[in-house]
Each structure stands twice: as structure tokens, then as C-alpha cells.
Design an enzyme around this catalytic site. Structure first.
Site, mmCIF file in Angstrom:
data_model
loop_
_atom_site.group_PDB
_atom_site.id
_atom_site.type_symbol
_atom_site.label_atom_id
_atom_site.label_comp_id
_atom_site.label_asym_id
_atom_site.label_seq_id
_atom_site.Cartn_x
_atom_site.Cartn_y
_atom_site.Cartn_z
ATOM 1 N N CYS A 116 40.517 37.802 34.980
ATOM 2 C CA CYS A 116 40.442 38.989 35.187
ATOM 3 C C CYS A 116 39.253 38.980 34.169
ATOM 4 C CB CYS A 116 41.654 39.850 34.828
ATOM 5 S SG CYS A 116 41.514 41.603 34.727
ATOM 6 N N CYS A 139 34.477 41.356 39.028
ATOM 7 C CA CYS A 139 35.807 41.808 39.052
ATOM 8 C C CYS A 139 36.622 40.770 40.011
ATOM 9 C CB CYS A 139 35.858 43.110 39.635
ATOM 10 S SG CYS A 139 37.633 43.525 40.097
ATOM 11 N N ASN A 140 37.193 39.844 39.400
ATOM 12 C CA ASN A 140 38.130 38.930 40.362
ATOM 13 C C ASN A 140 38.848 39.211 41.295
ATOM 14 O OD1 ASN A 140 37.827 36.127 38.480
ATOM 15 N ND2 ASN A 140 37.888 37.919 37.162
ATOM 16 N N THR A 141 39.450 40.475 41.032
ATOM 17 C CA THR A 141 40.154 41.244 42.153
ATOM 18 C C THR A 141 39.447 41.550 43.346
ATOM 19 O OG1 THR A 141 41.752 42.071 40.453
ATOM 20 C CG2 THR A 141 42.096 42.861 42.535
ATOM 21 N N SER A 161 36.300 47.550 38.083
ATOM 22 C CA SER A 161 37.086 48.949 38.158
ATOM 23 C C SER A 161 36.853 49.424 36.891
ATOM 24 C CB SER A 161 38.793 48.379 38.486
ATOM 25 O OG SER A 161 38.967 47.668 37.147
ATOM 26 N N TYR A 215 42.608 48.034 39.651
ATOM 27 C CA TYR A 215 42.715 47.442 41.070
ATOM 28 C C TYR A 215 43.966 46.344 41.191
ATOM 29 C CZ TYR A 215 37.929 49.101 42.587
ATOM 30 O OH TYR A 215 37.006 49.833 43.003
HETATM 31 N N1 DGL Z 1 38.622 43.462 36.104
HETATM 32 C C1 DGL Z 1 39.212 43.168 37.209
HETATM 33 C C2 DGL Z 1 39.267 41.648 37.521
HETATM 34 O O1 DGL Z 1 38.541 40.892 37.073
HETATM 35 C C3 DGL Z 1 40.641 43.803 37.356
HETATM 36 C C4 DGL Z 1 41.188 44.854 36.561
HETATM 37 C C5 DGL Z 1 42.021 45.882 37.145
HETATM 38 O O2 DGL Z 1 43.063 45.392 37.375
HETATM 39 O O3 DGL Z 1 41.415 46.976 37.688
HETATM 40 O O4 DGL Z 1 40.070 41.353 38.279
#
Ligand code: DGL
Length: 281
Positions: free
Chosen positions: A182, A70-72, A8, A39
Site C-alpha cells: 500500500c 494505489c495498490n488497491t 486515494s 479505499y
Molecule cells: N494507497 C492505497 C494503496 O496503495 C490505499 C489506501 C487506502 O486504503 O485508501 O493501496
């Protein structure tokens, strides 16, 4: 070789840096979905839709592999995306396994977004790992990625305050490690140590993702050996909104990490339909 890296926002740059150690000569296409960030507090269905749009962009750009840094997005979209993938898709998930193995006793604190914490993927991962459900305490850190993403003059102070107010109370006497679930949080690993104590290990999954990327591309890596970062890299940056400002910040973060972007890679940044395999306009 062309590698797509997706997040994101700027969190994914930390994953990109890890990949650069193993594949320093690849051309990296970084896609930050700033138009829809953060995200972490959106619905999984929305995150999935935006991740699919990014994937289509990468395929149009002729990448050889896509890294969901991105984990999300991995939580919400990696499974359906893989069902019809044209190239290898490497997702990132919280490095809980490593934390549990490295710290056989005590609690592991997992910091992640709300989508990741409430996702089925995390529940499945915790259920699979010995001690996962008993020893791992997930904590949704709503708003933290946003603070990091701003990179304004006071972002570090605000992040530090956030950690003191929202995270430190969740720390137990027997907390041994913090897992960064994250990629944005990797930019505050030093602040996390400052606030939670130097004896707490801070673990992220970026090295594992980079090795997995090599594995999927049939490129051998040596166990236990982390190659140095190259000083220059071929990186094209694409943010879905505020591209100039975001790209400037990204270049600064990369430079502060010791990596300068080779010039003219930004020429790649053209509307999707005009992106050609050669990367020329
Ligand atoms: N960098 C993203 C992750 O690893 C998420 C950050 C967001 O909330 O956009 O989850």
C-alpha cells in the site's frame, strides 16, 4: 509531457517522487480521491467506479499516461480500465517478486489493504511466483492508511502503536523482508524498521513503476542506476474533498522529501469541464 498520478490520498506522492527521478521535467497532475478514502475497506466495485472517474478526469486534462499509484485501485480496476484505455496505464502491485528474489529463504510479510489482500490479482501473482504461496504471508492492515492520511500531530505515535499491536505479532523468526503493498505505508518505512528490526528489509514497488512508466513512454532508463530527485517540480494537486488542507499537507510532504513545487501549478485546479489541454483557466 503530462503525467497523471492517482491514489486515494497521500500514499501516491511516494510514487510521484519515484517518477520524478526519471522524468524531472514532466508536468504531474496528482489526483487524490480524499472524498472516498480510505479505499482499503470499500468494495472492489466502488473502488473501480472511483478509479474510472479519476481516469476520465485525467483524460479530460490531456495526460500522456496515467499511473495508478494505489495498490488497491490497481487490484480492483486496472484490468477493466486497460481494456479501453486511450493512454498507457501503469499500475502498482506489491513488489513480491523482488522480495522473493532478494531473499531466497525465509518468510516475506506482505502488508496491504483488505481489498488488495483478498483480491484475485494478488492470488494470481502469488501463484505465478516460485515460493509465492508458500513463503509470502499477506496481512490486511485495516485502518493503517487512515492513520497515515491524517498527518495530525500524533499520527506517527498511532502508526507505531498499530505496528506493535497488529503487525509485530505476525512477524516470524525467519521473516526476512516486509513488502509494502500500500503506497501509504511508504511514509512509515522507518517506523516499520524500528518496530520489526533493522535487519528486516523493507521493499516497495515505486521504482519499478517509475521505470515501467518510462518504458511505456519509450524513454530509456539505465539498469541499476537511480537518478537523484530534482529540487523543483511541476506538480498540480487535486483532492476531491478538503483540497486546500490536503494540498497544503502534500506540499509539506514533498518539501520534506526535498522537492519544492513550482509556483502557479495550482492554477490548473479547476472543475473538470474547464480543464483545457493548456492547463489554463
Ligand atoms: N494507497 C492505497 C494503496 O496503495 C490505499 C489506501 C487506502 O486504503 O485508501 O493501496
Amino acid at each position: 509531457m503530462r503525467i497523471g498520478i492517482f491514489d486515494s490520498g497521500i500514499g501516491g506522492l511516494r510514487t510521484l517522487l519515484a517518477c520524478l527521478r526519471y522524468l524531472p521535467d514532466a508536468h504531474y497532475l496528482f489526483y487524490g480521491d480524499s472524498a472516498h478514502a480510505p479505499y482499503g475497506d470499500k468494495s472492489p466495485a466502488q473502488v473501480r467506479q472511483w478509479t474510472e472517474a479519476a481516469y476520465a478526469w485525467f483524460i479530460a486534462a490531456g495526460v500522456d499516461a496515467v499511473v495508478l499509484a494505489c495498490n488497491t485501485a490497481t487490484s480492483a480496476a486496472v484490468a477493466p480500465l486497460r481494456e479501453r484505455a486511450d493512454v498507457p496505464i501503469i499500475g502498482i502491485e506489491p513488489a513480491i517478486k523482488k522480495a522473493l528474489e532478494d531473499h531466497p529463504r525465509g518468510e516475506i510479510l506482505l502488508l496491504a489493504t483488505a481489498v488488495t489482500v483478498s483480491g484475485v490479482k494478488l492470488q494470481e501473482l502469488l501463484g505465478r511466483l516460485e515460493g509465492g504461496t508458500e513463503r509470502v504471508r499477506p496481512l490486511a492492515c485495516s485502518g493503517l492508511a487512515e492513520i497515515i492520511e491524517t498527518q495530525d500531530v500524533q499520527w506517527r505515535e498511532r502508526a507505531s502503536r498499530y505496528l506493535q499491536v497488529q503487525v509485530r505479532p505476525a512477524q516470524q523468526q525467519d521473516t526476512r523482508a516486509v513488502v509494502l503493498g500500500c503506497t501509504h505505508y511508504c511514509w512509515i518505512d522507518d517506523l516499520i524498521r524500528d518496530v520489526l528490526g533493522r535487519d528486516i528489509a523493507v521493499v516497495d514497488g515505486n521504482d519499478g513503476v517509475a521505470r515501467q512508466l518510462c518504458h511505456r513512454l519509450n524513454i530509456p532508463t539505465e539498469a541499476g542506476v537511480m537518478p537523484p530527485l530534482p529540487s523543483h517540480a511541476r506538480i498540480s494537486l487535486h483532492f476531491t474533498t478538503d483540497n486546500d488542507v490536503k494540498s497544503y499537507l502534500a506540499r509539506q510532504l514533498l518539501a520534506a522529501s526535498g522537492v519544492r513545487m513550482d509556483t502557479n501549478q495550482d492554477l490548473f485546479l479547476v472543475p473538470q469541464q474547464e480543464v483545457s489541454r493548456s492547463g489554463q483557466i
